[in-house]
Scaffold this motif. Structure first.
Motif, PDB file in Angstrom:
ATOM      1  N   VAL A   1       0.843  -1.207   0.000  1.00 33.21           N
ATOM      2  CA  VAL A   1       0.000   0.000   0.000  1.00 33.21           C
ATOM      3  C   VAL A   1       0.872   1.248   0.000  1.00 33.21           C
ATOM      4  O   VAL A   1       0.606   2.198  -0.750  1.00 33.21           O
ATOM      5  CB  VAL A   1      -0.956  -0.013   1.214  1.00 33.21           C
ATOM      6  CG1 VAL A   1      -1.732   1.276   1.311  1.00 33.21           C
ATOM      7  CG2 VAL A   1      -1.895  -1.199   1.145  1.00 33.21           C
ATOM      8  N   ILE A   2       1.924   1.246   0.801  1.00 32.68           N
ATOM      9  CA  ILE A   2       2.835   2.389   0.849  1.00 32.68           C
ATOM     10  C   ILE A   2       3.497   2.587  -0.509  1.00 32.68           C
ATOM     11  O   ILE A   2       3.608   3.722  -1.002  1.00 32.68           O
ATOM     12  CB  ILE A   2       3.872   2.206   1.963  1.00 32.68           C
ATOM     13  CG1 ILE A   2       3.200   2.262   3.330  1.00 32.68           C
ATOM     14  CG2 ILE A   2       4.970   3.260   1.870  1.00 32.68           C
ATOM     15  CD1 ILE A   2       4.096   1.876   4.485  1.00 32.68           C
ATOM     16  N   SER A   3       3.919   1.498  -1.159  1.00 39.64           N
ATOM     17  CA  SER A   3       4.544   1.599  -2.480  1.00 39.64           C
ATOM     18  C   SER A   3       3.569   2.133  -3.523  1.00 39.64           C
ATOM     19  O   SER A   3       3.944   2.949  -4.363  1.00 39.64           O
ATOM     20  CB  SER A   3       5.080   0.238  -2.917  1.00 39.64           C
ATOM     21  OG  SER A   3       6.133  -0.169  -2.094  1.00 39.64           O
ATOM     22  N   VAL A   4       2.321   1.692  -3.462  1.00 43.42           N
ATOM     23  CA  VAL A   4       1.307   2.197  -4.394  1.00 43.42           C
ATOM     24  C   VAL A   4       1.115   3.694  -4.208  1.00 43.42           C
ATOM     25  O   VAL A   4       1.038   4.455  -5.181  1.00 43.42           O
ATOM     26  CB  VAL A   4      -0.028   1.436  -4.214  1.00 43.42           C
ATOM     27  CG1 VAL A   4      -1.168   2.144  -4.935  1.00 43.42           C
ATOM     28  CG2 VAL A   4       0.103   0.013  -4.702  1.00 43.42           C
ATOM     29  N   ILE A   5       1.078   4.141  -2.969  1.00 41.42           N
ATOM     30  CA  ILE A   5       0.920   5.580  -2.696  1.00 41.42           C
ATOM     31  C   ILE A   5       2.123   6.360  -3.215  1.00 41.42           C
ATOM     32  O   ILE A   5       1.965   7.425  -3.830  1.00 41.42           O
ATOM     33  CB  ILE A   5       0.709   5.812  -1.185  1.00 41.42           C
ATOM     34  CG1 ILE A   5      -0.659   5.265  -0.764  1.00 41.42           C
ATOM     35  CG2 ILE A   5       0.826   7.290  -0.834  1.00 41.42           C
ATOM     36  CD1 ILE A   5      -0.862   5.211   0.734  1.00 41.42           C
ATOM     37  N   LEU A   6       3.325   5.834  -3.014  1.00 44.38           N
ATOM     38  CA  LEU A   6       4.526   6.520  -3.505  1.00 44.38           C
ATOM     39  C   LEU A   6       4.567   6.569  -5.026  1.00 44.38           C
ATOM     40  O   LEU A   6       4.990   7.581  -5.609  1.00 44.38           O
ATOM     41  CB  LEU A   6       5.779   5.844  -2.953  1.00 44.38           C
ATOM     42  CG  LEU A   6       6.011   6.029  -1.458  1.00 44.38           C
ATOM     43  CD1 LEU A   6       7.219   5.232  -1.001  1.00 44.38           C
ATOM     44  CD2 LEU A   6       6.185   7.501  -1.118  1.00 44.38           C
ATOM     45  N   ILE A   7       4.127   5.509  -5.694  1.00 51.01           N
ATOM     46  CA  ILE A   7       4.063   5.531  -7.158  1.00 51.01           C
ATOM     47  C   ILE A   7       3.034   6.555  -7.626  1.00 51.01           C
ATOM     48  O   ILE A   7       3.260   7.275  -8.600  1.00 51.01           O
ATOM     49  CB  ILE A   7       3.750   4.128  -7.712  1.00 51.01           C
ATOM     50  CG1 ILE A   7       4.929   3.185  -7.452  1.00 51.01           C
ATOM     51  CG2 ILE A   7       3.444   4.180  -9.201  1.00 51.01           C
ATOM     52  CD1 ILE A   7       4.623   1.736  -7.743  1.00 51.01           C
TER      53      ILE A   7
ATOM     54  N   VAL B   1      -4.228  -1.744 -11.333  1.00 50.77           N
ATOM     55  CA  VAL B   1      -3.390  -2.915 -11.599  1.00 50.77           C
ATOM     56  C   VAL B   1      -1.967  -2.492 -11.933  1.00 50.77           C
ATOM     57  O   VAL B   1      -1.003  -3.134 -11.514  1.00 50.77           O
ATOM     58  CB  VAL B   1      -4.004  -3.781 -12.729  1.00 50.77           C
ATOM     59  CG1 VAL B   1      -3.102  -4.928 -13.105  1.00 50.77           C
ATOM     60  CG2 VAL B   1      -5.369  -4.281 -12.319  1.00 50.77           C
ATOM     61  N   ALA B   2      -1.815  -1.396 -12.657  1.00 46.54           N
ATOM     62  CA  ALA B   2      -0.482  -0.887 -12.976  1.00 46.54           C
ATOM     63  C   ALA B   2       0.236  -0.413 -11.713  1.00 46.54           C
ATOM     64  O   ALA B   2       1.432  -0.671 -11.542  1.00 46.54           O
ATOM     65  CB  ALA B   2      -0.585   0.255 -13.980  1.00 46.54           C
ATOM     66  N   TYR B   3      -0.483   0.261 -10.824  1.00 50.65           N
ATOM     67  CA  TYR B   3       0.108   0.683  -9.555  1.00 50.65           C
ATOM     68  C   TYR B   3       0.523  -0.529  -8.730  1.00 50.65           C
ATOM     69  O   TYR B   3       1.607  -0.573  -8.160  1.00 50.65           O
ATOM     70  CB  TYR B   3      -0.874   1.529  -8.744  1.00 50.65           C
ATOM     71  CG  TYR B   3      -1.051   2.934  -9.244  1.00 50.65           C
ATOM     72  CD1 TYR B   3      -0.048   3.873  -9.083  1.00 50.65           C
ATOM     73  CD2 TYR B   3      -2.232   3.332  -9.855  1.00 50.65           C
ATOM     74  CE1 TYR B   3      -0.201   5.175  -9.525  1.00 50.65           C
ATOM     75  CE2 TYR B   3      -2.403   4.622 -10.302  1.00 50.65           C
ATOM     76  CZ  TYR B   3      -1.379   5.543 -10.138  1.00 50.65           C
ATOM     77  OH  TYR B   3      -1.545   6.823 -10.580  1.00 50.65           O
ATOM     78  N   LEU B   4      -0.334  -1.527  -8.676  1.00 48.43           N
ATOM     79  CA  LEU B   4      -0.050  -2.728  -7.902  1.00 48.43           C
ATOM     80  C   LEU B   4       1.128  -3.500  -8.497  1.00 48.43           C
ATOM     81  O   LEU B   4       1.991  -3.979  -7.768  1.00 48.43           O
ATOM     82  CB  LEU B   4      -1.298  -3.615  -7.835  1.00 48.43           C
ATOM     83  CG  LEU B   4      -1.227  -4.822  -6.921  1.00 48.43           C
ATOM     84  CD1 LEU B   4      -0.995  -4.389  -5.483  1.00 48.43           C
ATOM     85  CD2 LEU B   4      -2.506  -5.623  -7.023  1.00 48.43           C
ATOM     86  N   GLY B   5       1.166  -3.609  -9.806  1.00 48.17           N
ATOM     87  CA  GLY B   5       2.292  -4.278 -10.466  1.00 48.17           C
ATOM     88  C   GLY B   5       3.607  -3.560 -10.208  1.00 48.17           C
ATOM     89  O   GLY B   5       4.631  -4.197  -9.947  1.00 48.17           O
ATOM     90  N   GLY B   6       3.570  -2.241 -10.266  1.00 50.13           N
ATOM     91  CA  GLY B   6       4.770  -1.466  -9.960  1.00 50.13           C
ATOM     92  C   GLY B   6       5.222  -1.664  -8.527  1.00 50.13           C
ATOM     93  O   GLY B   6       6.421  -1.790  -8.250  1.00 50.13           O
ATOM     94  N   ALA B   7       4.281  -1.713  -7.616  1.00 47.10           N
ATOM     95  CA  ALA B   7       4.616  -1.922  -6.203  1.00 47.10           C
ATOM     96  C   ALA B   7       5.218  -3.299  -5.989  1.00 47.10           C
ATOM     97  O   ALA B   7       6.173  -3.460  -5.218  1.00 47.10           O
ATOM     98  CB  ALA B   7       3.376  -1.746  -5.343  1.00 47.10           C
TER      99      ALA B   7
END
Length: 64
Positions: free
Chosen positions: A19-25, A41-47
């Motif tokens: 969740v923190i990584s998704v917010i930072l992206i 899904v793109a945010y989640l994949g990036g995280a």
């Protein structure tokens, strides 16, 4: 705030790091004009990619 987030991470067995990584992206997407992230899904994949890269780097460069 750091202690609160650390407690949430322990409580969710590390899943809150995603969740923190998704917010930072999302913040990077908002600040930088050249990045275009569309959809959750793109945010989640990036995280997940960031998490996997972090785990590999930590595995190979652990000093202790």
């Amino acid at each position: 705030m750091k202690k609160t987030l650390l407690g949430i991470v322990f409580l969710t067995f590390g899943a809150f790091n995603i969740v923190i990584s998704v917010i930072l992206i999302a913040i990077a997407d908002w600040i930088a004009g050249g990045i275009e992230v569309t959809g959750f899904v793109a945010y989640l994949g990036g995280a997940l990619i960031i998490g996997a890269a972090n785990a590999l780097i930590e595995l190979f460069f652990r000093t202790s």
